[in-house]
Write a protein that holds these residues in place. Sequence first.
Motif, PDB file in Angstrom:
ATOM      1  N   TYR A  26       1.412   6.188   6.789  1.00  0.00           N
ATOM      2  CA  TYR A  26       0.506   5.003   7.420  1.00  0.00           C
ATOM      3  C   TYR A  26       0.647   5.050   8.946  1.00  0.00           C
ATOM      4  O   TYR A  26      -0.494   4.707   9.760  1.00  0.00           O
TER       5      TYR A  26
ATOM      6  N   ALA B 287      -5.677   2.156  -5.335  1.00  0.00           N
ATOM      7  CA  ALA B 287      -5.771   2.987  -4.344  1.00  0.00           C
ATOM      8  C   ALA B 287      -5.364   4.366  -4.609  1.00  0.00           C
ATOM      9  O   ALA B 287      -4.297   4.870  -5.095  1.00  0.00           O
TER      10      ALA B 287
ATOM     11  N   PRO C 195      -2.157  -3.614  -1.575  1.00  0.00           N
ATOM     12  CA  PRO C 195      -2.651  -2.560  -1.014  1.00  0.00           C
ATOM     13  C   PRO C 195      -2.523  -1.186  -1.911  1.00  0.00           C
ATOM     14  O   PRO C 195      -3.241  -0.443  -1.544  1.00  0.00           O
ATOM     15  N   MET C 196      -1.953  -1.401  -2.983  1.00  0.00           N
ATOM     16  CA  MET C 196      -1.759  -0.165  -3.796  1.00  0.00           C
ATOM     17  C   MET C 196      -2.453  -0.252  -4.835  1.00  0.00           C
ATOM     18  O   MET C 196      -2.605   0.672  -5.728  1.00  0.00           O
TER      19      MET C 196
ATOM     20  N   SER D  83      -5.691   2.266   0.720  1.00  0.00           N
ATOM     21  CA  SER D  83      -5.035   0.873   0.854  1.00  0.00           C
ATOM     22  C   SER D  83      -5.505   0.090   2.127  1.00  0.00           C
ATOM     23  O   SER D  83      -5.538  -1.017   2.162  1.00  0.00           O
TER      24      SER D  83
END
Length: 692
Positions: free
Chosen positions: A297, A260, A256-257, A266
């Motif tokens: 998040y 991003a 997810p990084m 992400s």
Amino acid sequence: TASMPESDIPLLQIARRFNLDRNEQLILAAAVGLDADPDLMELIGRLGQPRRVTVRAVQRMLAPCGVDFTATRALFKPDAPLLSSGLLRFAVHPDTEEEALTTALLVSQDCAETVLGTSGREGQEESMRDDSTGQEPPAIKERPGFMTAGPGNIPPAVSRGRSRTHRPAGASAEVKPGNMKLAELVLPGEVMNALNQFVQNPRALDATLASWGCTEMMTPGPFSLAVFWGEKGSGRKTAAEAVAGELGIPLVCVNPMEKARGPEDSVKLVVSGLETACAVGGILMIHPADPLFSQEYEDDLCPGILEGLSRHSGRVIMVTRHAPPASHPLGAACSFPIHFPRPDRDTRERLWRRLMPPGVPVDDEIDFGRLASAFPWNAGRIHEAIRRGVRRAAGRPGSGNVLRLKDIQFDEGPGTAGASGSSIPSEIIAPSVRLDSVALPDDLLAKVHEILAAAEHRALVLEKWGFGEKYRTGHGISALFYGPSGTGKTLTAEAVAGELGLPLRVVSAANILDKWVGETEKNTTQLFRTASEAGEVLLLDEADGLFGRRVSNSSNNSYYINNHINCLLSEMDSFRGIVILSSNRAFAMDRAFDRRIRWKLRFPMPGPEAREAIWRLSLPAGAPLDPDIDYADLARRYEFSGGLIRSAVLKAAYAAAAEGCAIAMRHLVAAAETETVSRRARRAMGFAPLAE
């Protein structure tokens, strides 16, 4: 391709090699086009079809070409050329013809590159030849590198005969084959039980909650979320691959990084990974997933991730360093929080044996049990040590190479700052001394053997007998060696490390202390943790400068002194290795240190018998010696410490070498006399007494 001769058109080359008819050529071209062109995939989606390459999507695309798929469904059977050659492959083996229409089709990477012309002419021609002979394959099924279609297969590297990570065009996820099984893992029993439960019955938690009437606590969707948490190298990602392999489906990996620019990106990457996992019928692995559990998040973007999960009916694995917080929405949705702990001694031994390549010749000095006891490493660290050692052994000049203990034991040879991950100036020694090379009084030698016995049986006492759980701190081995200079303290510390087969890190207390506020504490923490991780014996020289007493708060510098002593106490408590303090004198240490240091060994000046043994041991076996040497006479005449004796022996050796003869008694006596004169001169240095 319009200007190409027909014989050079890549699709026609493939058609000739694999005997594809017109319909099969159109199917292959359509599948490659859908896989490579997101716009085409978007168009298929607008027609009400899933956004993935399927038989039905290809049918919609080729309808204007008059391809009758009712009559050509046989083209998608496992023994048909498109599938048996590996050009196309079902992500999950369909059980019925109806399922085959909607199951994702994966295009071989080499096939796609050849058709699209992105692999180069030379590579295209090479990919269509037999790898071992360079000749064209005589028949489809004899083509090396093409595997028979079956459940769980993913695109192979058709030109090289080995599986390869596949990244669909335009996707942010990688699709990996599940090449492992759970039975191949070396993990504690409770971890294996949790993994088996995740494979066999991922909805067990929700079923139990439903039977208890706790429906509000059930997972908010049809997905099953597991969080594999533990330190780097603990086997989390390998376990995810094994779960996929056990189920016979691919593993879809998302970072997810990756690329991003913010949390929004992400979340998009995670949702894209979910779509890919759905398309190929695989398991989604999100690594690293720690940022997804952050406050940043949780507030705004976690609902987007949960919404994506709620539309996913498969298994999802998040890989983190820390346990998922139950208060976080993702933590609450996790049905399988599985901790991958640092392996115990028996598990480490199994890892050493399992990860060592069977074809590597191993020297008899390598004892996997002792390695497991000496180095508290996890699977990743053990694998790296084996890899580094095998490369060193293979690159050693000469014939008959074998893997030796020193190949895998030390990250670096003797060195200073920066060795083995520490920035503190220190020296790492590969011990060449054993206890039989050290002359010690019997009572002192017995205490040294006590230390060795404790180190050898620490895993048994702490792990199997349960003392590690009973006592949270104090798992390390600590000793204080004190006495006059030259009495063998450092040599004995090296012998202890040598007996245990561990590297020795020597650090002066002066290199730990720092004038800047907080730096001493930082150095102390780094030093102890580095030595513990590396499995080193830590020798702190001049320890009296570091392990003093705390002072009264009324003192001006009390805050700084007490702070670094408190830091030392904390590190001594949590330290799991072996630390030896060395000092030339007994010193007044804080009572708290006194309790934490289990062995206190006083090294006295050697007596006549010990001096005679030191004289003998100080002369190497390879040195030429005159038979007139009288060791007992040398011991009686010169009341030297071990350090002075070694200095005298070295001087005598240089004198004998200059004369071109063996080392004789006269050389040793002359060298010893110079040491005696030097000692008298040192006592006379300074100011003379004032005259009356």
